[in-house]
Design an enzyme around this catalytic site. Sequence first.
Site, PDB file in Angstrom:
ATOM      1  N   SER A 179      -1.128   6.176  14.713  1.00 37.03           N
ATOM      2  CA  SER A 179      -1.552   7.503  14.983  1.00 37.03           C
ATOM      3  C   SER A 179      -0.509   8.731  14.427  1.00 37.03           C
ATOM      4  O   SER A 179       0.707   8.454  15.008  1.00 37.03           O
ATOM      5  CB  SER A 179      -2.213   7.791  15.950  1.00 37.03           C
ATOM      6  OG  SER A 179      -2.734   9.339  15.999  1.00 37.03           O
ATOM      7  N   GLY A 232       0.802  -1.172  -0.053  1.00 31.67           N
ATOM      8  CA  GLY A 232      -0.127   0.103  -0.075  1.00 31.67           C
ATOM      9  C   GLY A 232       0.725   1.133   0.014  1.00 31.67           C
ATOM     10  O   GLY A 232       1.450   1.613   1.132  1.00 31.67           O
ATOM     11  N   GLU A 239     -10.299  12.075  19.711  1.00 28.79           N
ATOM     12  CA  GLU A 239      -9.849  13.191  18.884  1.00 28.79           C
ATOM     13  C   GLU A 239     -11.065  14.032  18.205  1.00 28.79           C
ATOM     14  O   GLU A 239     -11.095  15.104  18.125  1.00 28.79           O
ATOM     15  CB  GLU A 239      -9.097  12.467  17.422  1.00 28.79           C
ATOM     16  CG  GLU A 239      -8.694  13.233  16.416  1.00 28.79           C
ATOM     17  CD  GLU A 239      -8.280  12.415  15.215  1.00 28.79           C
ATOM     18  OE1 GLU A 239      -7.400  11.318  15.391  1.00 28.79           O
ATOM     19  OE2 GLU A 239      -8.830  12.197  14.108  1.00 28.79           O
ATOM     20  N   GLY A 254      -0.937  10.954  11.556  1.00 28.09           N
ATOM     21  CA  GLY A 254      -1.244  11.592  10.121  1.00 28.09           C
ATOM     22  C   GLY A 254       0.103  11.213   9.223  1.00 28.09           C
ATOM     23  O   GLY A 254       1.044  10.606   9.519  1.00 28.09           O
ATOM     24  N   HIS A 274      -8.772   6.435  20.859  1.00 26.32           N
ATOM     25  CA  HIS A 274      -8.111   7.502  20.440  1.00 26.32           C
ATOM     26  C   HIS A 274      -8.821   8.374  19.393  1.00 26.32           C
ATOM     27  O   HIS A 274      -8.738   9.714  19.782  1.00 26.32           O
ATOM     28  CB  HIS A 274      -6.888   7.143  20.058  1.00 26.32           C
ATOM     29  CG  HIS A 274      -5.891   8.222  19.237  1.00 26.32           C
ATOM     30  ND1 HIS A 274      -6.204   8.773  17.983  1.00 26.32           N
ATOM     31  CD2 HIS A 274      -4.950   9.001  19.592  1.00 26.32           C
ATOM     32  CE1 HIS A 274      -5.413   9.725  17.524  1.00 26.32           C
ATOM     33  NE2 HIS A 274      -4.731   9.814  18.490  1.00 26.32           N
ATOM     34  N   ASN A 275      -9.675   7.856  18.378  1.00 22.24           N
ATOM     35  CA  ASN A 275     -10.087   8.607  17.453  1.00 22.24           C
ATOM     36  C   ASN A 275     -11.376   9.385  18.113  1.00 22.24           C
ATOM     37  O   ASN A 275     -11.692  10.653  17.612  1.00 22.24           O
ATOM     38  CB  ASN A 275     -10.393   7.912  16.140  1.00 22.24           C
ATOM     39  CG  ASN A 275      -9.163   7.801  15.303  1.00 22.24           C
ATOM     40  OD1 ASN A 275      -7.981   7.733  15.760  1.00 22.24           O
ATOM     41  ND2 ASN A 275      -9.176   7.542  13.942  1.00 22.24           N
ATOM     42  N   ASN A 314       2.417  -2.288  -4.352  1.00 28.83           N
ATOM     43  CA  ASN A 314       1.093  -1.748  -4.460  1.00 28.83           C
ATOM     44  C   ASN A 314       0.530  -2.501  -5.551  1.00 28.83           C
ATOM     45  O   ASN A 314       1.007  -2.715  -6.567  1.00 28.83           O
ATOM     46  CB  ASN A 314       1.333  -0.191  -4.768  1.00 28.83           C
ATOM     47  CG  ASN A 314       0.070   0.907  -4.741  1.00 28.83           C
ATOM     48  OD1 ASN A 314      -0.375   0.762  -3.454  1.00 28.83           O
ATOM     49  ND2 ASN A 314      -0.528   1.198  -5.395  1.00 28.83           N
ATOM     50  N   LYS A 328      -7.065   2.294  19.155  1.00 28.78           N
ATOM     51  CA  LYS A 328      -6.689   3.475  18.212  1.00 28.78           C
ATOM     52  C   LYS A 328      -8.165   4.066  17.936  1.00 28.78           C
ATOM     53  O   LYS A 328      -8.435   5.357  17.788  1.00 28.78           O
ATOM     54  CB  LYS A 328      -6.496   2.775  16.789  1.00 28.78           C
ATOM     55  CG  LYS A 328      -6.070   3.601  15.783  1.00 28.78           C
ATOM     56  CD  LYS A 328      -5.498   5.180  16.028  1.00 28.78           C
ATOM     57  CE  LYS A 328      -5.262   6.098  15.141  1.00 28.78           C
ATOM     58  NZ  LYS A 328      -6.306   6.381  14.156  1.00 28.78           N
ATOM     59  N   LYS A 368     -14.490   9.374   8.528  1.00 25.05           N
ATOM     60  CA  LYS A 368     -14.610   8.106   8.112  1.00 25.05           C
ATOM     61  C   LYS A 368     -14.845   7.135   8.846  1.00 25.05           C
ATOM     62  O   LYS A 368     -15.046   5.923   8.618  1.00 25.05           O
ATOM     63  CB  LYS A 368     -12.820   7.853   7.735  1.00 25.05           C
ATOM     64  CG  LYS A 368     -12.372   8.740   6.655  1.00 25.05           C
ATOM     65  CD  LYS A 368     -11.056   8.174   6.213  1.00 25.05           C
ATOM     66  CE  LYS A 368     -10.321   9.331   5.290  1.00 25.05           C
ATOM     67  NZ  LYS A 368      -9.623  10.181   6.042  1.00 25.05           N
TER      68      LYS A 368
HETATM   69  C1  6PG Z   1      -4.617   9.672  13.309  1.00 26.86           C
HETATM   70  C2  6PG Z   1      -5.944  10.008  12.978  1.00 26.86           C
HETATM   71  C3  6PG Z   1      -6.350   9.305  11.719  1.00 26.86           C
HETATM   72  C4  6PG Z   1      -7.783   9.609  11.014  1.00 26.86           C
HETATM   73  C5  6PG Z   1      -8.046  11.016  10.876  1.00 26.86           C
HETATM   74  C6  6PG Z   1      -9.099  11.266   9.977  1.00 26.86           C
HETATM   75  O1  6PG Z   1      -4.547   9.244  14.427  1.00 26.86           O
HETATM   76  O2  6PG Z   1      -3.617   9.812  12.676  1.00 26.86           O
HETATM   77  O3  6PG Z   1      -6.918   9.885  13.636  1.00 26.86           O
HETATM   78  O4  6PG Z   1      -6.088   7.656  11.597  1.00 26.86           O
HETATM   79  O5  6PG Z   1      -7.979   8.853   9.876  1.00 26.86           O
HETATM   80  O6  6PG Z   1      -7.929  11.864  11.468  1.00 26.86           O
HETATM   81  O7  6PG Z   1     -10.389  10.851  10.889  1.00 26.86           O
HETATM   82  P1  6PG Z   1     -11.994  11.176  10.435  1.00 26.86           P
HETATM   83  O8  6PG Z   1     -11.574  11.181   8.805  1.00 26.86           O
HETATM   84  O9  6PG Z   1     -12.738  10.125  10.830  1.00 26.86           O
HETATM   85  O10 6PG Z   1     -12.214  12.564  11.014  1.00 26.86           O
END
Ligand code: 6PG
Length: 469
Positions: free
Chosen positions: A128, A10, A189, A130, A185-186, A33, A182, A259
């Site tokens: 996590s 990927g 977030e 980005g 965590h989100n 890929n 995770k 997402k």
């Molecule tokens: C991370 C983030 C990442 C996540 C984006 C978008 O920890 O690097 O959580 O994994 O995919 O922040 O999340 P949404 O599209 O759901 O806002």
Amino acid sequence: MLNNNIGVIGMGVMGKNLAFNIARNGYSVSVFNRSYNKTMKFLLKNPLDRIFPFLSIEKFINSLNKPRCILLMIQSGSPIDEMINILLPYLNSGDLIIDGGNSFYKDTMKRFDFLQKKSIQFLGVGISGGEDGALYGPSIMPGGNIESYKLISPIFKKISAKYNQEPCVKYIGPNGSGHYVKMVHNGIEYSDMQLIAETYSLLKYLVGMNNIDVSNIFKKWNKGELCSYLIEITGNILCKKDINGNFIIDSILDVASGKGTGTWTANSALKFHMPCSVVTESVFSRYLSAFKANRMIASTILSGPDLSLSSDFDKEKFIEDIRKALYLGKIISYAQGFSLMKKASEHYLWNLKFSNIAKIFRSGCIIRANFLNDIVTAYSENNNLIDLLFTPIFQDIINLYHFSLRHIVITAINHGISVPVFSSILSYYDAYRTVNSTANLIQAQRDYFGSHTYQRIDQSGSFHTNWLE
Ligand code: 6PG
């Protein structure tokens, strides 16, 4: 014959950056890929030292040291299962597949069982940080068998973010636990982002500050107890201008997408009967933002109170109250998140170590924040803590700061500014510290219309009343 240390499948942004990070740390990486994308094209033309691109899956797999470690950085859901099925015929017993995407933890549990039957090791790993985190140091949450983790841990420790030299990766627990952590965590977030958005709304629309002033407030706050990645980037976002000299923030459509991981967290909270109001309200706020067309109609036909503040309104005090309310909100949000992980850990027998989780959240990840040090301390003293809010350090802050939260919520309500998360945190807080709730009435109503019975405080057993008699 190559003997590369790891394979990455990927070559999207995350996969490519992780491969570069691993190679930079001295490991040889095979990459693959499914489609001939931009990265693969670049790598095949200009092979980098220690990165070896392949167009055939068989050659990719044969280029790896045994037991092979293959990191999947592809879209979550069915593409993961499809890729596992493509890999299986070429793998040997003991090889390790690692899913580093945002997979749903129950899918990870199923995949773990499926692959275990085939003697293939599997790790579901939350990553996590980005794009930049992947390249320079993410926070890594591995779930699966400890032996599988040991195979990959030298690489993970090298590539992860460091907090005071300590790698932000620790073994989380069995099967789906890494992806569960995770997911939460989100959820946190989402909550942090919504709290910051409500803060921005109060400063902009109620206090009447311009973008630069609001940006400076966030930059100032980032030097104190609120210090965190999301506060830092908000300060940077608000002062950024486009080529025409206009603030970019003012041109961005106010519809928040996602997402799904925040929704999964809220769903999990509902499933476990956990009142995680902060993440749930944050998800609802994103959904409501998507009702742009309705909101445009409503704004013309549904009225609210006057926005203007009285001439003697103390703006400086109000701004400081917002800061305190934001910190209090953050504490309650993280406390709810950790309580949810505790519940899941008990349910799935994961034996999660919450101080370790707080430790790896301190650098590299999106919710990194200085106050996680206090969470580390709290759980290092007692992993079975009933609630973070019961620890003296947080108690002292909450007992002082709830007045500020009340002040900003009342002011927002009086002026028609929507603060769903701030206000739900206040309601949660007041309900949580109430000994005698009004659930007695709910129970009476349930018994009245459905003979659902109720319990009494003065006698044991179940009771039913014929309410019409
Ligand atoms: C991370 C983030 C990442 C996540 C984006 C978008 O920890 O690097 O959580 O994994 O995919 O922040 O999340 P949404 O599209 O759901 O806002």
